[in-house]
Scaffold this motif. Structure first.
Motif, short mmCIF file in Angstrom:
data_model
loop_
_atom_site.label_atom_id
_atom_site.label_comp_id
_atom_site.label_asym_id
_atom_site.label_seq_id
_atom_site.Cartn_x
_atom_site.Cartn_y
_atom_site.Cartn_z
N VAL A 96 -7.17 -53.08 -27.68
CA VAL A 96 -7.51 -52.82 -26.29
C VAL A 96 -6.32 -53.17 -25.41
N GLY A 97 -6.06 -52.37 -24.40
CA GLY A 97 -4.91 -52.57 -23.53
C GLY A 97 -5.07 -53.70 -22.53
N ALA A 98 -4.04 -53.85 -21.70
CA ALA A 98 -3.99 -54.95 -20.74
C ALA A 98 -5.11 -54.90 -19.71
N SER A 99 -5.75 -53.76 -19.54
CA SER A 99 -6.84 -53.66 -18.55
C SER A 99 -8.03 -54.53 -18.92
N ALA A 100 -8.07 -55.01 -20.17
CA ALA A 100 -9.17 -55.87 -20.60
C ALA A 100 -8.93 -57.34 -20.25
N GLN A 101 -7.78 -57.65 -19.62
CA GLN A 101 -7.42 -59.05 -19.38
C GLN A 101 -8.49 -59.85 -18.63
N PRO A 102 -9.14 -59.30 -17.61
CA PRO A 102 -10.17 -60.08 -16.92
C PRO A 102 -11.27 -60.59 -17.84
N ALA A 103 -11.67 -59.80 -18.82
CA ALA A 103 -12.73 -60.22 -19.75
C ALA A 103 -12.28 -61.44 -20.55
N LEU A 104 -11.00 -61.48 -20.95
CA LEU A 104 -10.50 -62.62 -21.73
C LEU A 104 -10.38 -63.86 -20.87
N ARG A 105 -9.99 -63.71 -19.63
CA ARG A 105 -9.89 -64.87 -18.74
C ARG A 105 -11.26 -65.47 -18.45
N GLU A 106 -12.27 -64.63 -18.45
CA GLU A 106 -13.62 -65.12 -18.16
C GLU A 106 -14.15 -66.08 -19.22
N VAL A 107 -13.59 -66.06 -20.43
CA VAL A 107 -14.11 -66.90 -21.52
C VAL A 107 -13.14 -68.01 -21.91
N LEU A 108 -12.14 -68.28 -21.09
CA LEU A 108 -11.16 -69.31 -21.43
C LEU A 108 -11.81 -70.68 -21.63
N ASP A 109 -12.88 -70.97 -20.92
CA ASP A 109 -13.54 -72.26 -21.05
C ASP A 109 -14.69 -72.25 -22.06
N ASP A 110 -14.91 -71.11 -22.70
CA ASP A 110 -15.97 -71.02 -23.70
C ASP A 110 -15.51 -71.72 -24.98
N PRO A 111 -16.28 -72.68 -25.50
CA PRO A 111 -15.83 -73.41 -26.69
C PRO A 111 -15.66 -72.54 -27.93
N GLU A 112 -16.38 -71.42 -28.01
CA GLU A 112 -16.28 -70.55 -29.19
C GLU A 112 -15.25 -69.45 -29.02
N LEU A 113 -14.99 -69.04 -27.80
CA LEU A 113 -14.13 -67.88 -27.55
C LEU A 113 -12.82 -68.23 -26.85
N GLY A 114 -12.72 -69.46 -26.34
CA GLY A 114 -11.52 -69.83 -25.59
C GLY A 114 -10.25 -69.77 -26.40
N GLY A 115 -10.33 -70.10 -27.67
CA GLY A 115 -9.13 -70.06 -28.52
C GLY A 115 -8.62 -68.65 -28.73
N LEU A 116 -9.51 -67.74 -29.13
CA LEU A 116 -9.06 -66.37 -29.37
C LEU A 116 -8.64 -65.69 -28.07
N ALA A 117 -9.25 -66.11 -26.93
CA ALA A 117 -8.85 -65.55 -25.64
C ALA A 117 -7.41 -65.95 -25.32
N ARG A 118 -7.04 -67.21 -25.59
CA ARG A 118 -5.67 -67.66 -25.34
C ARG A 118 -4.68 -66.92 -26.23
N VAL A 119 -5.06 -66.70 -27.48
CA VAL A 119 -4.18 -65.97 -28.40
C VAL A 119 -3.94 -64.56 -27.87
N TRP A 120 -5.01 -63.89 -27.44
CA TRP A 120 -4.88 -62.51 -26.94
C TRP A 120 -4.01 -62.46 -25.69
#
Length: 478
Positions: free
Chosen positions: A357-381
Motif C-alpha cells: 500500500v502506498g504512502a496515502s495509507a500513512q494516517p491509518a498507521l499513525r492511528e495505531v502507534l499507541d496500540d500494544p498489538e499494532l504499534g510495532g508494525l506501524a513504526r516499521v511501516w
C-alpha cells in the motif's frame, strides 16, 4: 489426499482464455465438428454410437486417415453425445439432432463452454481407465457364456483403476499448485508413478515395489497419450527404445542420463482448471487465487495464512486492487488484532499486505502507534516509507514485537533455516535477551522461547532459552 484437507490455492487463467483453449482441443473441436456434420440421414445404434456404415464419412469429415480413422471418429462421436452436443431424438429409428450444448459453444458464456469441455473430459477419463481392448476381447472369449466378461481373467478392477488414475492426477495437481511459479514444471513419469506406489515410510523401494512402479509407468504412458488431446496435460511420451525387447539394438544412440526419455507430464492451465473442478465436485476444499477479493480483511488474513508466499501475495494484490488504500489499511489493521493462536500470523500477513500500500495509507498507521498489538508494525511501516516524527518504541514494545514476529514465523514456516538464522541473530544482538523475554506479556512467549531452545545451535544459549520458557510458563500458571 483427504477430502477434508485444504489444498494450496490454484492460480487460474481467466475463463475467457480457458474457454478458447477448450474450443481448440482436438477432443472438443472434433466432437463439435461431428455434431454440426450430423443431419437427418445420420443414424445411431442402440447405444447412441454411429452405425458402422457412417463411420467412414465421419472420419473423412474430421480429415482422419489410416487404420485408426474409424475408431477415432467413433470416439469423437461418443464424446459429442456424452457432452450434449448431439441428442438422440428417436431411439427406435436411431435419429439425432443438435443438442443444446452445441449452441453454448458458439453463443454461450466462457463458463458454458467450460462446462461442455468438463463433460467431454469425463468421457476421456473413463476411457483412460479401461484396459487394452485386445485384452477385453480375450476376456470376453474366456467368459462362461456369450457376452459375459471375465474380469478375473482380465485382472482388471474398474474402481481400483479409476482410483489409481485419480490419485495420480491428484498428486500432479498438488505439485502444480505447490509450485511457486504458478505454472507447474514438467514431472518425470517415474516420480509421478512412485508417488502413488511407494509407501511414504519406505526408505528404499524393494524390487517388488520398483516393478510395480515400472508397470504403473507403462499404464500412465498409455493414459497420458489419451488425455493430451483433451487439453488436460502436455506430455512427452516414454522413449520407444526403452520398451524394446531385450537383445534389440536401439535405432539411434541414447543418452542414459536424459530423464525425459522416461516420460514427462505437466498440467496445462486448462487441465488445472479441470482437475480443480473435479476436486470441488468430490468434496475437496480447493481454493483459487481470487476467491477472497470480495471478502473482508479478516477473511483475507485468515485465508492467506495457509497460502504459499507467492499465492498469498497474488491474492493480496487482487484484494487491494478493489479498495481505496487508506480504507484498506484501516480494515487490515483492525483485522490483525487479537490474542488467539492465529493472531501473530495474521499480523505478519497484515504487515506484508501493508507493504503493498502506498504512502496515502500513512494516517491509518499513525492511528495505531499507541496500540500494544499494532504499534510495532506501524513504526516499521512508517520508517520504511520515510515518515517523519515517528516516536521511538519502548523496550517492552520491541520485545513484544520480537515474540510476535517469531511466533508468526513458526506458524508460517515451522523450524525453517530462515527462522534458525533469525533466532541466532536475536540472541547475538541482544545481550541478556532471555532475562527480559520471559517477562513479555504475549500469549506465545513460552512457545517462542521453547522454539528458540530447539533451534539455537549453541547448547549454552539453548539452555538459557529453555529456562526462560519455564519461567514464562510459571509466570502465567502454565
Amino acid at each position: 489426499m483427504s477430502d477434508s484437507s485444504i489444498l494450496p490455492p490454484a492460480r487460474l487463467r481467466p475463463e475467457a482464455e480457458l474457454a478458447r483453449d477448450a474450443l481448440s482441443t482436438p477432443l472438443l473441436s472434433r466432437a463439435a465438428r461431428l455434431a454440426r456434420w450430423a443431419g437427418a440421414d445420420t443414424r445411431v445404434d442402440a447405444g447412441g454410437g454411429l452405425v458402422d456404415e457412417q463411420l467412414p464419412a465421419a472420419a473423412a469429415e474430421l480429415g482422419l486417415t489410416g487404420d485408426d480413422a474409424a475408431a477415432d471418429a467413433s470416439e469423437a462421436w461418443r464424446v459429442a453425445v456424452d457432452a450434449g452436443l448431439v441428442e438422440v431424438t428417436d431411439e427406435e429409428e436411431g435419429t439425432v439432432a443438435a443438442g443444446d450444448a452445441l449452441a453454448a459453444l458458439t453463443g454461450g458464456a466462457p463458463q458454458d463452454v467450460l462446462e461442455v469441455w468438463l463433460a467431454a473430459l469425463e468421457t476421456v477419463l473413463a476411457d483412460a481407465s479401461v484396459p487394452d481392448l485386445g485384452g477385453l476381447v480375450d476376456a470376453l472369449a474366456d467368459g462362461e457364456g456369450p457376452g459375459e466378461l471375465d474380469l478375473e481373467a482380465l485382472d482388471w478392477d474398474p474402481d481400483a483403476e479409476a482410483d489409481f488414475l485419480d490419485g495420480v492426477l491428484g498428486n500432479l495437481y498438488l505439485l502444480t499448485v505447490g509450485d511457486e511459479t504458478g505454472t507447474g514444471a514438467p514431472v518425470p513419469l517415474p516420480a509421478l508413478a512412485a508417488s502413488v506406489i511407494v509407501p511414504d515410510d519406505m526408505a528404499e523401494p524393494t524390487n517388488d515395489v520398483l516393478e510395480q512402479v515400472s508397470d504403473a509407468m507403462m499404464r500412465l504412458d498409455d493414459q497420458f497419450r489419451m488425455l493430451e488431446p483433451a487439453g488436460l496435460v502436455a506430455y512427452t511420451p516414454v522413449d520407444e527404445a526403452l520398451m524394446a525387447d531385450a537383445g534389440e539394438e536401439p535405432a539411434a544412440p541414447v543418452d542414459e542420463t536424459d530423464v525425459s526419455r522416461y516420460g514427462m507430464v505437466r498440467l496445462t492451465p486448462l487441465g488445472l482448471y479441470g482437475l480443480r473442478a473435479r476436486l470441488l465436485e468430490a468434496g475437496f476444499e480447493a481454493p483459487a487465487v481470487g476467491d477472497l477479493v470480495d471478502k473482508g480483511a479478516d477473511a483475507l488474513l485468515d485465508g492467506t495464512a495457509v497460502f504459499p508466499p507467492a499465492a498469498a501475495h497474488a491474492e493480496t494484490v487482487r484484494w487491494l486492487d478493489r479498495r481505496e488504500p487508506l480504507a484498506a489499511a484501516r480494515e487490515l489493521l483492525a483485522a490483525a488484532r487479537g490474542v488467539d493462536e492465529g493472531a501473530p500470523l495474521r499480523r505478519l500477513r497484515c504487515q506484508q499486505a501493508l507493504s503493498l500500500v502506498g504512502a496515502s495509507a500513512q494516517p491509518a498507521l499513525r492511528e495505531v502507534l499507541d496500540d500494544p498489538e499494532l504499534g510495532g508494525l506501524a513504526r516499521v511501516w512508517l520508517a520504511e516509507h520515510g515518515a517523519a516524527d515517528v516516536p521511538a518504541p519502548s523496550q517492552s514494545l520491541i520485545f513484544w514485537l520480537t515474540i510476535d514476529t517469531v511466533a508468526a514465523q513458526l506458524a508460517a514456516e515451522g523450524n525453517s533455516e530462515e527462522l534458525r538464522s533469525l533466532v541466532e541473530g536475536l540472541a547475538r544482538q541482544h545481550s541478556g535477551f532471555f532475562d527480559t523475554a520471559w517477562r513479555v506479556e504475549h500469549p506465545a512467549t513460552a512457545d517462542v522461547l521453547e522454539a528458540m531452545g530447539r533451534l539455537h545451535p549453541d547448547k549454552r544459549i539453548a539452555k538459557e532459552a529453555r529456562k526462560a520458557a519455564f519461567k514464562a510458563r510459571s509466570q502465567h500458571g502454565g
